[in-house]
Motif scaffolding. Structure first.
Motif, PDB file in Angstrom:
ATOM      1  N   ILE A 185       0.704  -1.163   0.206  1.00 46.20           N
ATOM      2  CA  ILE A 185       0.018  -0.022  -0.059  1.00 46.20           C
ATOM      3  C   ILE A 185       1.057   1.232   0.062  1.00 46.20           C
ATOM      4  CG2 ILE A 185      -1.761   1.470   1.253  1.00 46.20           C
ATOM      5  CD1 ILE A 185      -2.821  -1.270  -0.030  1.00 46.20           C
ATOM      6  N   ARG A 186       1.902   1.380   0.642  1.00 50.10           N
ATOM      7  CA  ARG A 186       2.742   2.362   0.906  1.00 50.10           C
ATOM      8  C   ARG A 186       3.492   2.592  -0.331  1.00 50.10           C
ATOM      9  NH1 ARG A 186       6.692   0.815   5.662  1.00 50.10           N
ATOM     10  NH2 ARG A 186       7.592   2.654   4.907  1.00 50.10           N
ATOM     11  N   ILE A 236       1.084   4.283  -3.047  1.00 45.33           N
ATOM     12  CA  ILE A 236       1.013   5.737  -2.804  1.00 45.33           C
ATOM     13  C   ILE A 236       2.425   6.452  -3.116  1.00 45.33           C
ATOM     14  CG2 ILE A 236       0.695   7.652  -0.970  1.00 45.33           C
ATOM     15  CD1 ILE A 236      -1.064   5.296   0.352  1.00 45.33           C
ATOM     16  N   CYS A 273      -6.715   0.719  -8.278  1.00 46.74           N
ATOM     17  CA  CYS A 273      -5.806   0.878  -7.275  1.00 46.74           C
ATOM     18  C   CYS A 273      -6.641   1.562  -6.029  1.00 46.74           C
ATOM     19  CB  CYS A 273      -4.791   1.858  -7.678  1.00 46.74           C
ATOM     20  SG  CYS A 273      -3.323   1.585  -6.458  1.00 46.74           S
ATOM     21  N   ASP A 274      -7.749   2.388  -6.563  1.00 49.07           N
ATOM     22  CA  ASP A 274      -8.555   3.060  -5.394  1.00 49.07           C
ATOM     23  C   ASP A 274      -9.339   1.995  -4.617  1.00 49.07           C
ATOM     24  OD1 ASP A 274      -7.836   5.427  -6.749  1.00 49.07           O
ATOM     25  OD2 ASP A 274      -9.577   5.474  -7.882  1.00 49.07           O
ATOM     26  N   LEU A 276      -6.949   0.542  -1.906  1.00 50.14           N
ATOM     27  CA  LEU A 276      -6.595   1.595  -0.839  1.00 50.14           C
ATOM     28  C   LEU A 276      -7.887   1.637   0.077  1.00 50.14           C
ATOM     29  CD1 LEU A 276      -3.975   2.279  -2.505  1.00 50.14           C
ATOM     30  CD2 LEU A 276      -4.376   4.507  -1.721  1.00 50.14           C
ATOM     31  N   TYR A 286      -8.033   0.707   3.798  1.00 50.08           N
ATOM     32  CA  TYR A 286      -8.429   1.705   5.023  1.00 50.08           C
ATOM     33  C   TYR A 286      -9.505   1.080   5.936  1.00 50.08           C
ATOM     34  CZ  TYR A 286      -9.710   6.109   7.109  1.00 50.08           C
ATOM     35  OH  TYR A 286     -10.019   7.164   8.044  1.00 50.08           O
ATOM     36  N   VAL A 302       1.547   3.873   6.656  1.00 47.92           N
ATOM     37  CA  VAL A 302       0.733   4.463   5.725  1.00 47.92           C
ATOM     38  C   VAL A 302       0.284   5.968   5.802  1.00 47.92           C
ATOM     39  CG1 VAL A 302      -1.230   4.216   4.215  1.00 47.92           C
ATOM     40  CG2 VAL A 302      -0.212   2.203   5.067  1.00 47.92           C
ATOM     41  N   TRP A 329      -2.102   8.217   5.098  1.00 44.72           N
ATOM     42  CA  TRP A 329      -3.472   8.134   4.476  1.00 44.72           C
ATOM     43  C   TRP A 329      -3.707   9.681   3.857  1.00 44.72           C
ATOM     44  CZ3 TRP A 329      -5.587   4.297   2.376  1.00 44.72           C
ATOM     45  CH2 TRP A 329      -5.314   3.106   2.804  1.00 44.72           C
ATOM     46  N   GLY A 379      -2.435   9.117   0.484  1.00 44.00           N
ATOM     47  CA  GLY A 379      -3.249   8.203  -0.160  1.00 44.00           C
ATOM     48  C   GLY A 379      -4.714   8.825  -0.704  1.00 44.00           C
TER      49      GLY A 379
END
Length: 766
Positions: free
Chosen positions: A374-375, A378, A405-406, A409, A413, A421, A423, A426
């Motif tokens: 995830i990191r 972003i 990709c949305d 994420l 979340y 992360v 956010w 993000g």
């Protein structure tokens, strides 16, 4: 077989060759979980070999980099060696070899038997590989050679302009043929399924014993090469084909030759450091295989354990876990494009394939790499401008639908992924997808808008709330953009963005493509193409070419009409009532309903992702028994062990993760905290959630004929819902205790699953 596999070597249940034929395109060679090196054979029979492997092909080399389960066009197949019985008059000639008998593929070990009598054995680590060649006894005038070809690459023969090309490189022979000799260099290449521009890989290799002689070569890149120079010198840089031929003594003392090779995307020095640290001089193939097995056991396979002894189910379970963790690739420390303290993950194929099943299971099985992933997504936005829907060789490409990709994420979340992360960044990355039109990359498959990243059809989406045929894949993208906007809403509302509700409203725009008059097989209402004048006539059982420039991508209108998974109550209302919803769902699985199709001529396609969630939608009308019946039926009919064991392209493990969820007895609704309940295949499962947490699943009364849920307890409490949430069993661990029987039972009498995008919905309808 032992009564328990909890402490055993679980790699014995893994079949790396499952899915490597029949269109599965899996990689059967040697790799570590998410490792850079994927060392295996390259074979060719006149058609594309996406992972390098072709069961009918001849060996053309054994190369260090591959992907698994990809389509579109091959990728990588670089840093190659090929053993040859010489002497080699022209190293630029075709030095392919036949297969003498079936290859052997195990976790951490691969063996190939060449028609020439040479045996090739392979092992490796995350960033280095090990070759072991056993040459046959030969006459005195036959040499034992290894061809190192910098220009070797997997190409494409489909005529779509996606073929990889060798652009140039360097090879240097250091210390000649002395005992401390080695070679190093680099090759530059482009293209592949993501239409990447030039990228470079560095290598560093050596042999034991030292070769008796060597000669570098340099020549043209044409098929019918005219040799330019052989030998060409000890340090050669050229855009022409180049490499080295190493010759070893032809006597009984040099029957076995080994080679250690490291790779890097930074420098030859780093490639040499990788091989020296990971495969030091004196390392044996046996020790490498053992270390690789340990890595797979510790990092992946031991995350799900059972005392069940059904051999077929165990092999399906652990083989699927293995294949879902081959890619993406953890290239942290190997990114040549920017310096960052963030992790870097590459070879993402593709989130269009993976967001429904794969990434949700990745979080559960490997939470630490998942957070890094995830990191990384972003951080790619920070430096590139857009997150990838797909990415390989440091380049975004092959965005088939929405900015999915949305979805990934949002899923992370709402399920509490925080850690390191950022956010705020993000959400900014997601808002870029939602508001910024990406530059057109002029993809000839669909020149209407970007296929590299972002949402290429965003101009229509923002102006009209639907997508006209001005843009390719207009209907399927509209459905996906709706899901993407719901994902934006999930994170935006969680971070208290003032206008978060804008994205919730936009997430309902799939409805603008719903034509209630469209009819098929006696049912009314489907998502169809439209322009500013209204709906365009469309047969719901056809999708044209189902390709990049068509209305729908890789699936029928019937399939996409089920795919607004955040707004199912609206779909239920559109279909009329629960009775019609049920009948329409069952039509998806009726043999003969789709007379031009495959998979027993039903509309449901178990080999393609837009159909993945559909058999679980029975849970939304409390017919969980039908979810169980259909998912088990299709899992058993279309998945098996062996080369033809997948119903379609693996899609980087997407197929395998669908099967894993069926076997576990749950199914994720991505971007939501909801899990739909199925029926586990095992008497017990323990899923290690990390930090001392576990999910314990048990069943009683189950068998091959007895698999319908009769009752369920969640954390010891009786349960009457066909769904549960992340917090119920995953956030802190939990228990699921199923009672199974041979006949359906009416146990789901509670509220139905949430439909979070539906206004004033019967969110928990009774």
């Amino acid at each position: 077989m032992a009564a328990s596999v909890t402490a055993a070597d679980l790699t014995t249940y893994v079949s790396p060759s499952t899915g490597d034929a029949g269109g599965g395109n899996t990689f059967p060679g040697v790799t570590w979980p998410l490792g850079v090196v994927k060392l295996g054979p390259d074979l060719y029979d006149g058609s594309d070999a996406y992972s390098g492997y072709d069961d009918d092909g001849n060996f053309t080399g054994f190369s260090m980099l591959h992907e698994s389960g990809t389509g579109g066009a091959p990728k990588y197949g670089v840093v190659s060696q090929m053993p040859v019985l010489g002497p080699i008059a022209n190293p630029l000639a075709d030095h392919n070899d036949t297969r003498a008998q079936a290859d052997v593929a195990e976790v951490g070990y691969y063996e190939a038997f060449l028609g020439s009598g040479i045996t090739v054995e392979l092992g490796g680590t995350e960033r280095a590989g090990f070759y072991q060649y056993t040459f046959p006894s030969t006459s005195a005038n036959v040499t034992r050679d290894v061809l190192v070809d910098v220009s070797h690459v997997l190409s494409s023969y489909r005529g779509l302009g996606l073929q990889q090309a060798y652009l140039g490189g360097n090879i240097e022979v250091v210390n000649g043929n002395s005992s401390d000799a080695y070679y190093q260099g680099y090759g530059s290449y482009n293209n592949g399924w993501n239409r990447a521009p030039e990228w470079t890989v560095y290598f560093c290799g050596s042999f034991d014993p030292a070769p008796s002689s060597y000669a570098t070569f340099l020549g043209t890149g044409n098929t019918n090469d005219i040799l330019v120079s052989y030998p060409a010198g000890d340090n050669v840089t050229s855009t022409s084909r180049l490499g080295v031929v190493y010759t070893f003594d032809n006597d009984e003392t040099t029957t076995v030759v080994t080679s250690r090779v490291g790779v890097s995307f930074i420098s030859t020095a780093q490639a040499c450091a990788n091989v020296d640290s990971q495969i030091p001089v004196g390392t044996t193939l046996e020790s490498l295989t053992a270390a690789t097995k340990d890595a797979w056991n510790d990092q992946v396979l031991s995350k799900i354990t059972t005392t069940d002894t059904n051999a077929t189910n165990l092999e399906l379970l652990y083989t699927s876990l293995y294949h879902m963790n081959i890619i993406p690739t953890n290239k942290t420390g190997e990114n040549p494009l920017w310096e960052s303290s963030e992790p870097y993950y590459d070879d993402i194929f593709t989130l269009w394939d993976l967001f429904r099943c794969g990434t949700a299971l990745f979080q559960i099985i490997q939470p630490d790499p998942y957070e890094e992933y995830i990191r990384s997504l972003i951080d790619i936005w920070r430096h590139v401008g857009f997150m990838p829907d797909a990415r390989s060789s440091f380049w975004n490409g092959a965005t088939q639908g929405g900015s999915n990709c949305d979805n990934v994420l949002a899923d992370a979340y709402v399920k509490g992924v925080r850690g390191s992360v950022n956010w705020d960044d993000g959400l900014s990355a997601m808002l870029t997808d939602a508001e910024v039109v990406p530059p057109n990359n002029d993809d000839p498959r669909d020149p209407s808008g970007s296929t590299a990243e972002g949402r290429g059809a965003l101009p229509d989406w923002l102006e009209y709330g639907y997508i006209t045929p001005t843009f390719g894949r207009s209907v399927s993208r509209a459905v996906e953009y709706s899901v993407n906007d719901f994902a934006v809403y999930q994170v935006a509302s969680g971070l208290a963005l003032a206008n978060a509700s804008v994205y919730l409203e936009r997430s309902r725009n799939w409805r603008n493509h719903w034509n209630p008059e469209a009819e098929s097989l006696g049912f009314y209402g489907f998502v169809v193409p439209r322009d500013t004048d209204g709906f365009i006539a469309q047969d719901p059982l056809t999708c044209g070419g189902c390709y990049w420039a068509d209305y729908y991508y890789e699936a029928l209108p019937w399939e996409y009409s089920w795919n607004a998974h955040h707004d199912i109550d609206t779909l239920l209302a559109y279909t009329g009532n629960e009775t019609t919803f049920l009948a329409r769902l069952e039509m998806m699985f009726t043999p003969g309903a789709y007379l031009s199709g495959s998979f027993d001529e039903m509309i449901f396609n178990p080999g393609n992702e837009p159909s993945f969630t559909t058999p679980y939608l029975f849970n939304f009308i409390n017919r969980q028994d039908l979810t169980v019946m259909y998912t088990r039926r299709f899992a058993q009919a279309y998945y098996s062990l062996g080369p033809d064991g997948l119903p379609g392209n693996s899609d980087a493990g997407a197929m395998e993760t669908w099967l894993l969820w069926v076997m576990i007895g749950l199914y994720p609704m991505t971007g939501q905290t909801t899990f739909l309940i199925g029926s586990p295949w095992f008497t017990d499962l323990t899923i290690d959630l990390g930090t001392g947490r576990t999910l314990q699943i048990s069943t009683t009364g189950g068998s091959e004929e007895s698999y319908y849920v009769q009752s369920l307890k969640v954390n010891g409490e009786s349960w009457n819902k066909s769904w549960l949430t992340w917090d119920d069993i995953f956030a802190n661990g939990g228990t699921l205790d199923f009672v199974l029987g041979p006949n359906p039972a009416n146990w789901t009498t509670g509220p139905t699953p949430p439909s979070p995008a539906t206004e004033l919905a019967k969110q928990r309808r009774r």
